[in-house]
Motif scaffolding. Structure first.
Motif, short mmCIF file in Angstrom:
data_model
loop_
_atom_site.label_atom_id
_atom_site.label_comp_id
_atom_site.label_asym_id
_atom_site.label_seq_id
_atom_site.Cartn_x
_atom_site.Cartn_y
_atom_site.Cartn_z
N ASP A 11 -1.78 0.79 -10.68
CA ASP A 11 -2.99 1.56 -10.91
C ASP A 11 -3.05 2.24 -12.28
O ASP A 11 -4.05 2.86 -12.61
CB ASP A 11 -3.12 2.66 -9.84
CG ASP A 11 -2.88 2.10 -8.45
OD1 ASP A 11 -3.68 1.26 -8.02
OD2 ASP A 11 -1.88 2.49 -7.82
N GLU B 151 0.53 4.02 2.68
CA GLU B 151 1.22 3.81 3.96
C GLU B 151 2.69 4.20 3.86
O GLU B 151 3.28 4.70 4.83
CB GLU B 151 1.08 2.35 4.40
CG GLU B 151 -0.35 1.91 4.70
CD GLU B 151 -0.96 2.72 5.83
OE1 GLU B 151 -0.24 3.00 6.81
OE2 GLU B 151 -2.16 3.08 5.74
N SER C 61 -3.37 -11.28 -6.49
CA SER C 61 -2.38 -11.67 -5.46
C SER C 61 -2.54 -13.13 -5.05
O SER C 61 -1.61 -13.74 -4.54
CB SER C 61 -2.50 -10.75 -4.24
OG SER C 61 -3.69 -11.03 -3.52
N THR D 233 -4.44 1.48 -4.51
CA THR D 233 -5.79 0.93 -4.30
C THR D 233 -5.67 -0.57 -3.99
O THR D 233 -6.14 -1.40 -4.78
CB THR D 233 -6.67 1.15 -5.54
OG1 THR D 233 -5.96 0.66 -6.71
CG2 THR D 233 -7.03 2.60 -5.73
N PRO D 234 -5.03 -0.93 -2.88
CA PRO D 234 -4.80 -2.34 -2.58
C PRO D 234 -6.09 -3.11 -2.33
O PRO D 234 -6.10 -4.34 -2.44
CB PRO D 234 -3.92 -2.29 -1.33
CG PRO D 234 -4.25 -0.98 -0.68
CD PRO D 234 -4.50 -0.04 -1.82
N GLU D 235 -7.16 -2.41 -2.00
CA GLU D 235 -8.41 -3.09 -1.69
C GLU D 235 -9.20 -3.48 -2.94
O GLU D 235 -10.17 -4.24 -2.85
CB GLU D 235 -9.30 -2.20 -0.81
CG GLU D 235 -9.83 -0.94 -1.47
CD GLU D 235 -8.81 0.18 -1.59
OE1 GLU D 235 -9.10 1.19 -2.26
OE2 GLU D 235 -7.70 0.06 -1.01
N HIS D 236 -8.79 -3.01 -4.13
CA HIS D 236 -9.56 -3.31 -5.33
C HIS D 236 -9.55 -4.81 -5.61
O HIS D 236 -8.51 -5.47 -5.50
CB HIS D 236 -8.99 -2.56 -6.54
CG HIS D 236 -9.93 -2.51 -7.71
ND1 HIS D 236 -10.06 -3.56 -8.60
CD2 HIS D 236 -10.80 -1.55 -8.12
CE1 HIS D 236 -10.97 -3.24 -9.52
NE2 HIS D 236 -11.42 -2.02 -9.25
N TYR D 237 -10.70 -5.34 -6.01
CA TYR D 237 -10.83 -6.79 -6.16
C TYR D 237 -9.90 -7.37 -7.22
O TYR D 237 -9.45 -8.51 -7.10
CB TYR D 237 -12.29 -7.18 -6.45
CG TYR D 237 -12.88 -6.63 -7.72
CD1 TYR D 237 -12.82 -7.34 -8.91
CD2 TYR D 237 -13.54 -5.39 -7.73
CE1 TYR D 237 -13.38 -6.85 -10.08
CE2 TYR D 237 -14.11 -4.89 -8.89
CZ TYR D 237 -14.03 -5.62 -10.07
OH TYR D 237 -14.59 -5.12 -11.22
N THR E 150 0.71 -0.35 -5.10
CA THR E 150 -0.56 0.22 -5.54
C THR E 150 -1.10 1.22 -4.52
O THR E 150 -0.77 1.15 -3.33
CB THR E 150 -1.60 -0.91 -5.76
OG1 THR E 150 -2.87 -0.33 -6.06
CG2 THR E 150 -1.75 -1.77 -4.52
N ASP F 223 0.86 -1.19 0.00
CA ASP F 223 0.00 0.00 0.00
C ASP F 223 0.90 1.24 0.00
O ASP F 223 1.52 1.58 1.02
CB ASP F 223 -0.90 -0.02 1.23
CG ASP F 223 -1.94 1.10 1.20
OD1 ASP F 223 -1.78 2.03 0.39
OD2 ASP F 223 -2.89 1.05 2.00
N GLN G 95 -6.59 -7.82 -5.46
CA GLN G 95 -6.69 -8.88 -4.45
C GLN G 95 -6.71 -10.26 -5.08
O GLN G 95 -5.98 -11.17 -4.66
CB GLN G 95 -7.94 -8.67 -3.60
CG GLN G 95 -7.85 -7.50 -2.62
CD GLN G 95 -6.82 -7.75 -1.53
OE1 GLN G 95 -6.61 -8.88 -1.10
NE2 GLN G 95 -6.16 -6.68 -1.10
N TYR G 96 -7.54 -10.45 -6.09
CA TYR G 96 -7.62 -11.78 -6.73
C TYR G 96 -6.32 -12.12 -7.44
O TYR G 96 -5.90 -13.28 -7.46
CB TYR G 96 -8.78 -11.81 -7.73
CG TYR G 96 -10.15 -11.87 -7.08
CD1 TYR G 96 -10.46 -12.83 -6.11
CD2 TYR G 96 -11.14 -10.95 -7.42
CE1 TYR G 96 -11.71 -12.87 -5.52
CE2 TYR G 96 -12.39 -10.98 -6.84
CZ TYR G 96 -12.68 -11.95 -5.88
OH TYR G 96 -13.91 -11.99 -5.29
#
Length: 837
Positions: A647, A480, A697, A687-691, A685, A477, A694-695
């Motif tokens: 992104d 952070e 990863s 926008t680490p929460e974007h699906y 990224t 992220d 996530q998928y």
């Protein structure tokens, strides 16, 4: 005999075949698919024969004869001519445009002025003049002489040539020629069996040492040899050899030679590898379909490193054993020397290679190998689907999800759909392979059997070869990182990972899908941004040339050090491109060896091969690049993959952005840990929460596909509805808006007429699920509203059910063009567009 000919004039009023007479002298040469020279108005143009028949509905006296045939063997087969007609209807382009797209650039017509002796006798009294007689005799001996060549031969007699033309003794004609000719090389032919060389040797004077050496060499090697090779071997000049030919002791003549892009390259022959259980199961399905000559479309979903290429190779061998041919398509950026080596190593000289990095001459000769049946396998990019094979057993499309399979210029065909159509015409098998299949292809594997179009069959390979694990993916992220004070383009974790690999002498692949040094240049005082004067887009800064460039029209200007708006010195580069990443790596890791691969560094012929060979030979620690480094590469020492910014694709305003992000991350992650050494992937990224992130990863394609398909279904986007993008452009905005609105109004009228007629005829027979539905969105300004000084508006047609929408749009375009032909307004239609920009 009469021929229907599609003439090389891509205008709406000529989008049909014209009748021509086939002269008796040409009857044996004219076939469906032949290129011919035909009179069209005052000109002679290239045309394609699309049909032959023995009678005509027209007045025979008005039908003109075909003038000449351009090829001994037709460059297009009867099947390709029919395929061109389908492309014309499917993608709303002129038929001649579709047929032209099937030919290599070398066979595109070139028109030359030539001089011939006139049929009319003219003023014969002029021929009493010796100077005029010489000109006429020269033309008669040649049959036809290019105008430029005649003027050069008789440079001082321009007025005389003009006099002969005016008198009708000479006449000017237009000749249709190819843009490329065959390559020829002077070749030395010794007498058969070497007879006479000994006597010739004895007749040479003692001081003619070099000529004696040539004769002795030919006595020891009594076979034809190229002049250049003989000169290099014996170390003599051309004049030495030519003097022997002048005396009649040897023969010197031009011989056609094939341009081979891989001449001098030795490919180590390989044997089939033992297959894993998954590979064996998949191969058996493909093998059986090929053996039964059953038209079938397989979607092969295999994770990166699962051994899809070996399945391709063994399936092709099955084809060759049956006397069939195979076409293998790969994205242009994946057509690496590594891929060519695999196929050449397995099938040797049976392979032809077609892609844009070859010269026109090389592509021409590779293509002629196909027409002459000298090869059985073609590997190439998009246009290789038109290889003139007649016995296709298998068509393979690797990385089938790639957007580069969609042609962006007319005809705007999708290679995948053309491949399926061509395979259905030949009764052959199609294999679509990918670790991240397109959602359109995946949805077709889930279709019910009651659809008119048969569904694709899904084949899966979930394990890597030798049970190697998929590399773990860490999501970083970058928000952070900023909070912790790290303003570098490298996160702390990626920095440490690069440092570790450099210490271990292992290799790294870094992906940034953005070339240049900075994405834009902005004044921090007033907010001015350097933009292209011809397009509504910011200029990209390139550090190496210190230039600002537009990646749409090519406009370039020197970098600015002072704001043109407020004269402030606080003008800075913002954003990150590959050049800047390369510079930053050199600052942080002194001595690091970086190879950068992007459009700027791979323009020269052979540059891809040079950079990748250097990387394979470990002459570099890092391979940094755009998406061209994300797929098709297999290096045993790559243990770290870093994505600088995940992104860049995700933030593009396009409904496929999430799918493209997932595909890119999954593909580049697959470059790590493909051999014995364990790999690791870092994705940076905001926008680490974007699906999609996530998928990716978790390497979970099915979960991503199900999520994305739900999103598409709710929004009514492909694969649940199809799209047609219509774009209008003009130099004046008011006129552009008026025509765009008129087009959409007429389009809706024609659609309503069709839907009303359909409801009357088929309301009982057609279910609601399959009935034709069509919506028109727009017109609105395009996301990039101006390119090359032309403003752009667009509308999007969304439809489901029948393919009737293309016909409705085509009728509207024809209506529209009749009313806007004088306004210089351009209209572009893209069926199943990959981008809505």
């Amino acid at each position: 005999m009469y021929a229907k000919v599609i003439v090389d004039v891509p205008a709406k009023q000529t989008n049909r075949a014209f009748d021509y007479e086939v002269p008796s002298a040409l009857k044996k040469w004219v076939e469906v698919g032949s290129r011919v020279g035909v009179p069209f108005g005052p000109r002679v143009l290239q045309g394609f024969v699309v049909e032959l028949h023995e009678d005509t509905q027209l007045d025979v006296k008005r039908i003109k004869p075909i003038q000449n045939v351009l090829d001994l063997v037709p460059p297009l087969t009867d099947e390709l001519v029919r395929l061109g007609r389908w492309i014309s209807h499917m993608y709303l382009c002129h038929e001649v445009t579709a047929l032209q797209a099937m030919l290599p650039a070398a066979l595109k017509a070139k028109y030359e002025r030539a001089i011939e002796v006139g049929e009319e006798s003219g003023e014969q009294s002029l021929l009493d003049m010796p100077d005029l007689q010489a000109i006429v005799a020269f033309v008669k001996s040649k049959g036809s002489v290019p105008m430029d060549a005649l003027m050069e031969r008789f440079a001082a007699d321009g007025a005389l040539i003009k006099q002969l033309l005016g008198a009708g003794i000479l006449t000017e004609v237009q000749v249709v020629k190819d843009r490329m000719s065959t390559k020829k090389a002077l070749t030395v032919f010794p007498p058969a069996g070497g007879s006479g060389l000994e006597q010739a040797l004895s007749e040479l004077p003692a001081r003619a040492n070099k000529q004696q050496e040539v004769l002795r060499y030919l006595m020891e090697h009594p076979h034809a040899i190229r002049l250049t090779e003989l000169m290099e071997t014996v170390e003599v000049g051309a004049s030495t050899v030519k003097s022997l030919a002048d005396r009649g002791w040897i023969e010197l003549r031009e011989v056609e030679v094939m341009r081979d892009p891989y001449a001098g390259r030795a490919f180590v022959r390989t044997k089939p590898l033992p297959l894993t259980e998954e590979q064996s199961r998949v191969f058996a399905e493909i093998r059986d379909a090929v053996a039964e000559e059953r038209h079938e479309v397989f979607l092969l979903h295999g994770v990166t490193g699962s051994g899809k290429t070996e399945v391709y190779l063994q399936s092709i061998q099955q084809c060759l054993d049956m006397g069939k041919e195979a076409i293998v398509l790969v994205p242009e950026i994946s057509l690496t020397p590594q891929m060519v080596e695999r196929f050449k190593g397995r099938f040797g000289d049976q392979v032809a290679v077609l892609h844009s990095r070859l010269s026109n001459g090389e592509r021409y000769d590779e293509w002629r190998k196909i027409t002459r049946k000298q090869v059985k396998v073609v590997i190439g990019a998009r246009s290789a689907i038109f290889a003139p094979f007649t016995k296709i057993g298998l068509i393979i499309i690797d990385e089938e999800h790639e957007s580069s399979y969609k042609q962006e210029e007319s005809p705007k065909y999708h290679t995948r759909d053309v491949a399926v159509k061509r395979a259905s015409m030949q009764g052959s098998v199609v294999v679509l392979g990918s670790a991240t299949p397109s959602l359109e292809s995946l949805e077709k594997t889930r279709r019910r059997r009651d659809r008119a179009e048969p569904p694709y069959r899904l084949l899966t390979m979930k394990e890597r070869v030798a049970s190697r694990p998929m590399p773990p993916v860490a999501i970083i992220d970058m928000r952070e990182e900023l909070k912790s004070g790290n303003r570098s383009m490298f996160s702390t974790a990626l920095y440490k990972a690069i440092e570790d690999r450099l210490h271990k002498k292992e290799q790294i692949v870094l992906l940034l899908n953005r070339r240049g040094y900075a994405t834009f240049v902005m004044c921090r005082t007033c907010g001015y941004v350097s933009t292209c004067p011809h397009c509504d887009i910011s200029l990209t800064y390139h550090q190496s040339s210190r230039m600002l460039r537009c990646h749409y029209c090519g406009y370039a200007e020197r970098e600015v050090t002072e704001c043109p708006s407020c004269q402030s010195k606080h003008i800075r580069h913002f954003g990150t491109g590959t050049q800047r990443v390369e510079e930053e790596l050199g600052k942080i890791f002194p001595g690091i060896r970086v190879i950068r691969m992007d459009v700027d560094t791979t323009t020269e012929k052979g540059s891809h091969e040079k950079w990748l060979t250097m990387f394979r030979e470990k002459q570099a620690d890092v391979l940094l690049g755009t998406q061209m480094v994300a797929k098709g590469l297999d290096f045993p020492d790559v243990t770290l993959v870093g994505v600088i910014a995940a992104d860049t694709v995700l933030n593009i305003p396009d409904f496929r952005s999430a799918e493209r992000t997932f595909q890119l991350l999954t593909q580049v992650a697959g470059r790590a840990g493909r051999h014995e050494k364990q790999g690791e992937v870092f994705v940076q990224t905001y926008t680490p929460e974007h699906y999609s992130v996530q998928y990716a990863s978790h390497h979970d394609f099915i979960a991503f596909a199900n999520h994305e398909l739900d999103v598409r279904a709710n929004l009514g986007y492909p694969p649940y509805q199809r799209l047609i993008l219509v774009t209008f452009s003009h130099e004046q905005v008011p006129l552009l808006v008026r025509f765009a609105e008129a087009f959409v109004t007429r389009l809706k009228e024609i659609a309503r007429e069709y839907q009303a007629k359909q409801m009357d005829l088929f309301s009982d027979a057609v279910s609601h699920d399959q009935s034709f539905q069509m919506d028109v969105l727009g017109p609105v300004a395009s996301p990039i509203s101006r390119i090359k000084d032309r403003y752009r508006f667009q509308c999007v047609v969304k439809y489901r059910g029948e393919d009737q929408a293309a016909e409705i749009v085509g009728r509207t375009v024809a209506w529209f063009e009749e009313r806007s032909s004088k306004e210089k307004l351009l209209i572009s239609v893209d069926v199943d567009p990959q981008y809505l920009m």
